[in-house]
Design a protein around this motif. Structure first.
Motif, mmCIF file in Angstrom:
data_model
loop_
_atom_site.group_PDB
_atom_site.id
_atom_site.type_symbol
_atom_site.label_atom_id
_atom_site.label_comp_id
_atom_site.label_asym_id
_atom_site.label_seq_id
_atom_site.Cartn_x
_atom_site.Cartn_y
_atom_site.Cartn_z
ATOM 1 N N ASN A 273 -11.958 -5.046 -3.697
ATOM 2 C CA ASN A 273 -10.696 -5.065 -4.446
ATOM 3 C C ASN A 273 -9.699 -4.029 -3.927
ATOM 4 O OD1 ASN A 273 -11.765 -7.069 -6.108
ATOM 5 N ND2 ASN A 273 -12.578 -5.575 -7.542
ATOM 6 N N ASP A 274 -9.441 -4.024 -2.642
ATOM 7 C CA ASP A 274 -8.494 -3.100 -2.007
ATOM 8 C C ASP A 274 -8.851 -1.634 -2.230
ATOM 9 O OD1 ASP A 274 -6.985 -5.122 -0.879
ATOM 10 O OD2 ASP A 274 -5.642 -5.262 -2.595
ATOM 11 N N CYS A 275 -10.132 -1.353 -2.383
ATOM 12 C CA CYS A 275 -10.607 0.020 -2.542
ATOM 13 C C CYS A 275 -11.749 0.253 -1.556
ATOM 14 C CB CYS A 275 -11.076 0.253 -3.970
ATOM 15 S SG CYS A 275 -11.683 1.921 -4.251
ATOM 16 N N LEU A 276 -11.533 1.185 -0.632
ATOM 17 C CA LEU A 276 -12.569 1.551 0.331
ATOM 18 C C LEU A 276 -13.310 2.758 -0.227
ATOM 19 C CD1 LEU A 276 -12.539 1.619 4.078
ATOM 20 C CD2 LEU A 276 -12.968 3.789 2.975
ATOM 21 N N MET B 145 0.845 -1.175 0.000
ATOM 22 C CA MET B 145 0.000 0.000 0.000
ATOM 23 C C MET B 145 0.882 1.227 0.000
ATOM 24 S SD MET B 145 -2.880 1.141 2.688
ATOM 25 C CE MET B 145 -1.936 2.184 3.765
ATOM 26 N N PHE B 146 0.577 2.181 -0.806
ATOM 27 C CA PHE B 146 1.310 3.431 -0.876
ATOM 28 C C PHE B 146 0.594 4.444 -0.005
ATOM 29 C CE2 PHE B 146 4.526 5.933 -2.686
ATOM 30 C CZ PHE B 146 3.999 7.192 -2.918
ATOM 31 N N ASP B 147 0.464 4.160 1.263
ATOM 32 C CA ASP B 147 -0.274 4.966 2.233
ATOM 33 C C ASP B 147 -1.724 5.134 1.790
ATOM 34 O OD1 ASP B 147 1.724 5.367 4.149
ATOM 35 O OD2 ASP B 147 2.667 6.866 2.875
ATOM 36 N N LEU B 148 -2.506 5.801 2.593
ATOM 37 C CA LEU B 148 -3.916 6.016 2.286
ATOM 38 C C LEU B 148 -4.060 7.278 1.444
ATOM 39 C CD1 LEU B 148 -5.621 5.207 5.669
ATOM 40 C CD2 LEU B 148 -5.839 3.981 3.553
ATOM 41 N N ILE B 149 -3.963 7.124 0.147
ATOM 42 C CA ILE B 149 -4.065 8.261 -0.757
ATOM 43 C C ILE B 149 -5.420 8.180 -1.447
ATOM 44 C CG2 ILE B 149 -3.120 9.373 -2.803
ATOM 45 C CD1 ILE B 149 -0.399 8.240 -1.962
ATOM 46 N N PRO B 150 -6.238 9.239 -1.327
ATOM 47 C CA PRO B 150 -7.551 9.195 -1.975
ATOM 48 C C PRO B 150 -7.430 9.260 -3.481
ATOM 49 C CG PRO B 150 -7.191 11.317 -0.930
ATOM 50 C CD PRO B 150 -6.022 10.453 -0.581
ATOM 51 N N PHE B 151 -8.322 8.536 -4.149
ATOM 52 C CA PHE B 151 -8.400 8.597 -5.602
ATOM 53 C C PHE B 151 -9.093 9.891 -5.980
ATOM 54 C CE2 PHE B 151 -8.679 3.905 -4.929
ATOM 55 C CZ PHE B 151 -7.437 3.616 -5.442
ATOM 56 N N SER C 87 -12.940 7.599 -2.444
ATOM 57 C CA SER C 87 -12.368 6.260 -2.478
ATOM 58 C C SER C 87 -10.925 6.315 -2.028
ATOM 59 C CB SER C 87 -12.447 5.677 -3.889
ATOM 60 O OG SER C 87 -13.792 5.518 -4.275
ATOM 61 N N PHE C 88 -10.492 5.246 -1.336
ATOM 62 C CA PHE C 88 -9.138 5.168 -0.799
ATOM 63 C C PHE C 88 -8.547 3.798 -1.102
ATOM 64 C CE2 PHE C 88 -11.550 8.062 1.826
ATOM 65 C CZ PHE C 88 -10.707 9.149 1.976
ATOM 66 N N ASP C 89 -7.238 3.766 -1.375
ATOM 67 C CA ASP C 89 -6.507 2.514 -1.564
ATOM 68 C C ASP C 89 -6.238 1.914 -0.185
ATOM 69 O OD1 ASP C 89 -3.104 1.726 -2.591
ATOM 70 O OD2 ASP C 89 -4.851 0.432 -2.365
ATOM 71 N N VAL C 90 -6.732 0.702 0.040
ATOM 72 C CA VAL C 90 -6.534 0.042 1.334
ATOM 73 C C VAL C 90 -5.822 -1.297 1.166
ATOM 74 C CG1 VAL C 90 -8.421 1.180 2.557
ATOM 75 C CG2 VAL C 90 -8.908 -0.878 1.243
ATOM 76 N N SER C 91 -4.876 -1.361 0.239
ATOM 77 C CA SER C 91 -4.188 -2.626 -0.028
ATOM 78 C C SER C 91 -3.353 -3.100 1.154
ATOM 79 C CB SER C 91 -3.331 -2.504 -1.289
ATOM 80 O OG SER C 91 -2.416 -1.431 -1.162
ATOM 81 N N GLY C 92 -2.900 -2.230 2.031
ATOM 82 C CA GLY C 92 -2.117 -2.645 3.195
ATOM 83 C C GLY C 92 -2.930 -2.720 4.473
ATOM 84 N N ILE C 93 -4.263 -2.755 4.353
ATOM 85 C CA ILE C 93 -5.166 -2.737 5.507
ATOM 86 C C ILE C 93 -5.825 -4.100 5.674
ATOM 87 C CG2 ILE C 93 -7.278 -1.664 6.432
ATOM 88 C CD1 ILE C 93 -4.862 0.207 6.347
ATOM 89 N N ASP C 94 -5.990 -4.528 6.912
ATOM 90 C CA ASP C 94 -6.734 -5.745 7.217
ATOM 91 C C ASP C 94 -8.216 -5.377 7.181
ATOM 92 O OD1 ASP C 94 -7.787 -8.113 8.101
ATOM 93 O OD2 ASP C 94 -6.590 -8.219 9.933
#
Length: 142
Positions: A67-70, A1-7, A102-109
């Motif tokens: 898909n790793d998108c909140l 995850m590249f930190d929580l960066i909003p789309f 929307s946020f990238d949450v690929s490194g989040i449980d």
């Protein structure tokens, strides 16, 4: 995850160039309208996301992960009508407002995400995934 960066979601049309013709030459992110302001803190084992949602009720907010998108969405519907004694409309107004981020949450449980809403502030705890530690492996010599 590249930190929580909003789309960024922008509706760019054919004539959108002229809508921003008078903007500052050095236009910064702070000058742009954001559908909801968010603060994200790194607290070691988790991120804490706070989103400002003034005017919305808890029932009008939806949080989905796919898909790793909140995706955080809120929609408010307001109707105001006035009728005469016969039941005919004198005035009827409808207003609908909504927003989505929307946020990238690929490194989040994602199974352990929790959220609470109080006084127009949505607070979410986003626990980081624990990195799997590789155990030392003995390699036999042949």
């Amino acid at each position: 995850m590249f930190d929580l960066i909003p789309f960024e979601h922008r509706n760019a049309g054919l004539f959108d160039f002229f809508n921003h013709f008078d903007d500052d030459f050095f236009n910064s992110v702070e000058n742009n309208f954001s559908p909801c302001r968010t603060d994200i803190r790194d607290e070691g084992s988790k991120y804490v996301l706070e989103a400002e949602l003034p005017g919305f009720q808890k029932e009008e907010i939806a949080i989905n992960v796919e898909n790793d998108c909140l995706t955080l969405a809120a929609q408010h519907k307001d109707e105001n009508e006035q009728k005469d004694k016969a039941g005919n409309y004198i005035r009827r107004e409808r207003r609908m407002s909504g927003m989505s981020r929307s946020f990238d949450v690929s490194g989040i449980d994602t199974a352990k995400i929790s959220a609470s809403f109080e006084n127009g502030i949505l607070t979410m705890d986003l626990p980081k995934k624990e990195e799997a530690k590789q155990l030392p492996k003995q390699i036999p010599i042949q």
